[in-house]
Design a protein around this motif. Sequence first.
Motif, short mmCIF file in Angstrom:
data_model
loop_
_atom_site.label_atom_id
_atom_site.label_comp_id
_atom_site.label_asym_id
_atom_site.label_seq_id
_atom_site.Cartn_x
_atom_site.Cartn_y
_atom_site.Cartn_z
N ASP A 28 5.97 -20.21 -1.32
CA ASP A 28 6.94 -20.12 -2.42
C ASP A 28 6.36 -19.36 -3.61
O ASP A 28 6.48 -19.79 -4.76
N GLU A 29 5.68 -18.27 -3.31
CA GLU A 29 5.11 -17.40 -4.34
C GLU A 29 5.44 -15.95 -4.00
O GLU A 29 5.60 -15.59 -2.83
N ASP A 30 5.50 -15.13 -5.04
CA ASP A 30 5.65 -13.70 -4.81
C ASP A 30 4.40 -13.18 -4.12
O ASP A 30 3.29 -13.68 -4.34
N VAL A 31 4.58 -12.16 -3.29
CA VAL A 31 3.45 -11.57 -2.56
C VAL A 31 3.39 -10.07 -2.86
O VAL A 31 4.40 -9.37 -2.78
N ASP A 32 2.21 -9.61 -3.23
CA ASP A 32 1.97 -8.19 -3.49
C ASP A 32 1.04 -7.68 -2.40
O ASP A 32 -0.12 -8.11 -2.32
N ILE A 33 1.56 -6.78 -1.56
CA ILE A 33 0.74 -6.22 -0.47
C ILE A 33 0.48 -4.75 -0.76
O ILE A 33 1.41 -3.95 -0.91
N ALA A 34 -0.79 -4.38 -0.88
CA ALA A 34 -1.18 -2.99 -1.09
C ALA A 34 -1.80 -2.46 0.20
O ALA A 34 -2.54 -3.17 0.88
N HIS A 35 -1.48 -1.20 0.52
CA HIS A 35 -1.97 -0.59 1.76
C HIS A 35 -2.84 0.61 1.42
O HIS A 35 -2.39 1.52 0.71
N MET A 36 -4.06 0.60 1.91
CA MET A 36 -4.93 1.77 1.78
C MET A 36 -5.12 2.40 3.15
O MET A 36 -5.52 1.71 4.10
N ASN A 37 -4.82 3.69 3.25
CA ASN A 37 -4.96 4.43 4.50
C ASN A 37 -6.19 5.32 4.39
O ASN A 37 -6.21 6.26 3.58
N PRO A 38 -7.24 5.06 5.17
CA PRO A 38 -8.48 5.84 5.04
C PRO A 38 -8.29 7.34 5.23
O PRO A 38 -9.06 8.13 4.69
N VAL A 39 -7.28 7.74 6.02
CA VAL A 39 -7.12 9.17 6.31
C VAL A 39 -6.05 9.83 5.43
O VAL A 39 -5.86 11.05 5.51
N ALA A 40 -5.37 9.07 4.58
CA ALA A 40 -4.26 9.63 3.80
C ALA A 40 -4.72 10.73 2.85
O ALA A 40 -3.97 11.67 2.56
N THR A 41 -5.96 10.62 2.36
CA THR A 41 -6.45 11.61 1.39
C THR A 41 -7.37 12.66 2.02
O THR A 41 -7.89 13.52 1.32
N PHE A 42 -7.57 12.58 3.34
CA PHE A 42 -8.43 13.56 4.01
C PHE A 42 -7.78 14.94 3.94
O PHE A 42 -6.58 15.09 4.14
N LYS A 43 -8.58 15.95 3.67
CA LYS A 43 -8.06 17.31 3.52
C LYS A 43 -8.58 18.26 4.60
O LYS A 43 -8.51 19.47 4.46
N GLY A 44 -9.13 17.71 5.65
CA GLY A 44 -9.61 18.55 6.74
C GLY A 44 -11.02 19.06 6.56
O GLY A 44 -11.47 19.94 7.28
N GLY A 45 -11.74 18.51 5.58
CA GLY A 45 -13.12 18.91 5.36
C GLY A 45 -14.07 18.10 6.23
O GLY A 45 -13.69 17.56 7.26
N ASN A 46 -15.30 18.02 5.76
CA ASN A 46 -16.31 17.23 6.49
C ASN A 46 -15.89 15.76 6.51
O ASN A 46 -15.69 15.14 5.46
#
Length: 222
Positions: A28-46
């Motif tokens: 009976d509480e609000d829930v805040d779910i945050a999602h971090m995607n390890p590859v979302a910021t990858f730009k094709g580099g090393n």
Amino acid sequence: MIRILVIDDIEKPEFINDMERDVTGGFDEDVDIAHMNPVATFKGGNQHDEIALFLEELRVRASEFWDVAIIDINLHDVKLPNEERLHLSLRIAEVFREVNHSAITILYSGTLEEHIKKLLGGDRPAEPALKKIFRAEIAAFVPRRTIGLEVFSRLDMPPSLLRVDRLLMKNASCLVGVEESEFKGKSFAELATAVRRQDKIGMRISDLVTEFGVASFVDLNK
């Protein structure tokens, strides 16, 4: 509010909506779910450089208040050999724990038995990975289909540091105003951050909570 951090390389993990509904209804509480995607910021580099940048971003996010951090142990979209991906997931858990000792940490997409076999049977030494598991204080390794149930179950019996962190954050804007207090002028939010880090101040607060909590219980029963 219950806060849950999900680390998964799927754009939106399919279990999030069900987990949010179950936790909200159960507590009976609000829930805040945050999602971090390890590859979302990858730009094709090393790949290793990009992973290092992600880990630094994670370190910043992990310093916030979280009830639970859940981490996918497979991370198929990270272009590394299978064995390295397993070690990466353990490193993610370890980095999180380095700055947050309060939150419950769970790895999913397989049981501990399955992954121990991979660690012991791979080309790399198993001991560093096992040390990461202990240092990260991982509460459970669970199949993906049961992650919501596991989160609910763990939240129902939170560890003591999480209880302290949560109670301080519920009064985050309060300031310590007692002249004689060693924490005078600090906000409860700052004290909660110290508890999370378990630095000198954080360990002192944890000790005081235990000491005065037991003392109060004794006084009530005299």
